[in-house]
Enzyme design. Structure first.
Site, PDB file in Angstrom:
ATOM      1  N   ARG A 162      35.499  48.365  62.346  1.00  0.00           N
ATOM      2  CA  ARG A 162      34.327  47.768  61.699  1.00  0.00           C
ATOM      3  C   ARG A 162      33.223  48.813  61.591  1.00  0.00           C
ATOM      4  O   ARG A 162      32.967  49.568  62.537  1.00  0.00           O
ATOM      5  CB  ARG A 162      33.866  46.517  62.413  1.00  0.00           C
ATOM      6  N   THR A 185      27.120  47.990  59.156  1.00  0.00           N
ATOM      7  CA  THR A 185      27.234  46.706  58.450  1.00  0.00           C
ATOM      8  C   THR A 185      28.078  45.689  59.226  1.00  0.00           C
ATOM      9  O   THR A 185      28.032  44.496  58.931  1.00  0.00           O
ATOM     10  CB  THR A 185      27.904  46.904  57.074  1.00  0.00           C
ATOM     11  N   ASP A 191      33.058  47.853  74.702  1.00  0.00           N
ATOM     12  CA  ASP A 191      33.859  48.352  73.579  1.00  0.00           C
ATOM     13  C   ASP A 191      35.307  48.505  74.050  1.00  0.00           C
ATOM     14  O   ASP A 191      35.618  49.405  74.845  1.00  0.00           O
ATOM     15  CB  ASP A 191      33.309  49.690  73.078  1.00  0.00           C
ATOM     16  N   ASP A 233      37.077  51.955  73.392  1.00  0.00           N
ATOM     17  CA  ASP A 233      36.530  53.039  74.218  1.00  0.00           C
ATOM     18  C   ASP A 233      36.948  52.890  75.672  1.00  0.00           C
ATOM     19  O   ASP A 233      37.309  53.872  76.326  1.00  0.00           O
ATOM     20  CB  ASP A 233      34.991  53.053  74.124  1.00  0.00           C
TER      21      ASP A 233
HETATM   22  C1  PRP Z   1      37.063  46.333  67.826  1.00  0.00           C
HETATM   23  C2  PRP Z   1      38.120  45.355  68.231  1.00  0.00           C
HETATM   24  C3  PRP Z   1      38.344  44.553  66.974  1.00  0.00           C
HETATM   25  C4  PRP Z   1      36.971  44.539  66.342  1.00  0.00           C
HETATM   26  C5  PRP Z   1      36.379  43.184  66.544  1.00  0.00           C
HETATM   27  O1  PRP Z   1      37.595  47.369  67.080  1.00  0.00           O
HETATM   28  O2  PRP Z   1      39.279  45.967  68.723  1.00  0.00           O
HETATM   29  O3  PRP Z   1      39.291  45.141  66.098  1.00  0.00           O
HETATM   30  O4  PRP Z   1      36.191  45.517  67.047  1.00  0.00           O
HETATM   31  O5  PRP Z   1      35.156  43.094  65.917  1.00  0.00           O
HETATM   32  P1  PRP Z   1      34.900  42.109  64.693  1.00  0.00           P
HETATM   33  O6  PRP Z   1      35.486  40.809  65.065  1.00  0.00           O
HETATM   34  O7  PRP Z   1      33.402  42.081  64.617  1.00  0.00           O
HETATM   35  O8  PRP Z   1      35.513  42.707  63.472  1.00  0.00           O
HETATM   36  P2  PRP Z   1      36.695  48.609  66.597  1.00  0.00           P
HETATM   37  O9  PRP Z   1      36.086  48.326  65.266  1.00  0.00           O
HETATM   38  O10 PRP Z   1      35.735  48.987  67.687  1.00  0.00           O
HETATM   39  O11 PRP Z   1      37.759  49.740  66.354  1.00  0.00           O
HETATM   40  P3  PRP Z   1      38.637  50.535  67.435  1.00  0.00           P
HETATM   41  O12 PRP Z   1      39.579  49.545  68.072  1.00  0.00           O
HETATM   42  O13 PRP Z   1      39.343  51.540  66.601  1.00  0.00           O
HETATM   43  O14 PRP Z   1      37.712  51.153  68.437  1.00  0.00           O
HETATM   44  N1  URA Z   2      34.464  45.136  69.513  1.00  0.00           N
HETATM   45  C1  URA Z   2      34.542  45.467  70.827  1.00  0.00           C
HETATM   46  O1  URA Z   2      35.322  46.334  71.214  1.00  0.00           O
HETATM   47  N2  URA Z   2      33.740  44.815  71.684  1.00  0.00           N
HETATM   48  C2  URA Z   2      32.880  43.857  71.310  1.00  0.00           C
HETATM   49  O2  URA Z   2      32.173  43.294  72.162  1.00  0.00           O
HETATM   50  C3  URA Z   2      32.820  43.537  69.937  1.00  0.00           C
HETATM   51  C4  URA Z   2      33.633  44.186  69.066  1.00  0.00           C
END
Ligand code: PRP
Ligand code: URA
Length: 207
Positions: free
Chosen positions: A103, A107, A199, A202
């Site tokens: 995401r 935005t 996160d 992370d």
């Molecule tokens: C995190 C998580 C979901 C998303 C959820 O991924 O693993 O995929 O956020 O958020 P949303 O419901 O608001 O879309 P992230 O975008 O941090 O990517 P990553 O797993 O590559 O770190």
């Molecule tokens: N993605 C994450 O990894 N953590 C949150 O709390 C929301 C979105």
């Protein structure tokens, strides 16, 4: 909430509390996430159809039951990968597809960047996995990809969801069941789940 299943088993809740703890390092976080994913499989697959399979026990012939359909597991990259081994431990014959969605930090809109799915995925039971359902944008975008690929039977498994994310997800895909270990209070102004786990990507990868 309709079509939302909270798996509030005490063993899962214990592991989730440990995982949420800020003091939990990425090694322990990884282990806990996979353990919870394994445990959730029992509940998620409870209504899957079976078919008879004749076998020979050491004593006589009998007809047992086995899963009727092929299973495909689809983690949303990156953090969904953290649940994949746990699910595969319970469903070792499953195939694996991958959907890359992140995401946008400003935005909070989902950005799809990768897709690799088994060609005949349409006929299988699909488990879409991602630890977080926050705004619901990423999960919702991933389901749209699966629908485009012809998938008819799918379930979304996450660890932690929030009401606003569930609402957005089900406004687009009301027929797709959501399984989670907890529904948390709300999102903060940066789109993070409160109290949440931070996160997920992370913490999982130590980035
Ligand atoms: C995190 C998580 C979901 C998303 C959820 O991924 O693993 O995929 O956020 O958020 P949303 O419901 O608001 O879309 P992230 O975008 O941090 O990517 P990553 O797993 O590559 O770190
Ligand atoms: N993605 C994450 O990894 N953590 C949150 O709390 C929301 C979105």
């Amino acid at each position: 909430m309709k079509n939302v299943h909270v798996i509030d088993h005490p063993v899962i809740q214990t592991k989730l509390t440990e995982l949420r703890d800020f003091a939990t390092d990425h090694r322990k976080f990884r282990a806990l996430l996979n353990e919870i994913a394994s445990l959730m499989v029992y509940e998620v697959t409870r209504d899957w159809p079976t078919r008879p399979r004749p076998i020979q026990t050491p004593l006589e012939r009998m007809t047992g039951e086995v899963l009727a359909n092929q299973v495909t597991l689809v983690p949303i990259l990156r953090a969904g990968l953290g649940m994949a081994d746990g699910v595969l431990r319970m469903l070792p014959d499953a195939r694996l597809g991958h959907l890359g969605v992140y995401r946008d930090e400003k935005t909070l809109e989902p950005v799809s960047y990768y897709q690799k799915l088994p060609p005949d995925i349409a006929a299988s039971e699909v488990l879409l996995i991602d630890p977080m359902l926050a705004t619901g944008g990423s999960g919702s975008a991933a389901v749209s990809c699966l629908k485009k690929a012809g998938v008819l039977h799918m379930k979304f498994i996450c660890l932690v969801a929030v009401p606003e994310g569930i609402q957005l997800f089900h406004s687009h895909h009301p027929e797709v069941p959501i399984y989670c270990a907890a529904i948390d209070r709300e999102l903060n102004e940066h789109g993070y789940i409160l109290p949440g786990i931070g996160d997920a990507g992370d913490r999982l990868f130590g980035t």
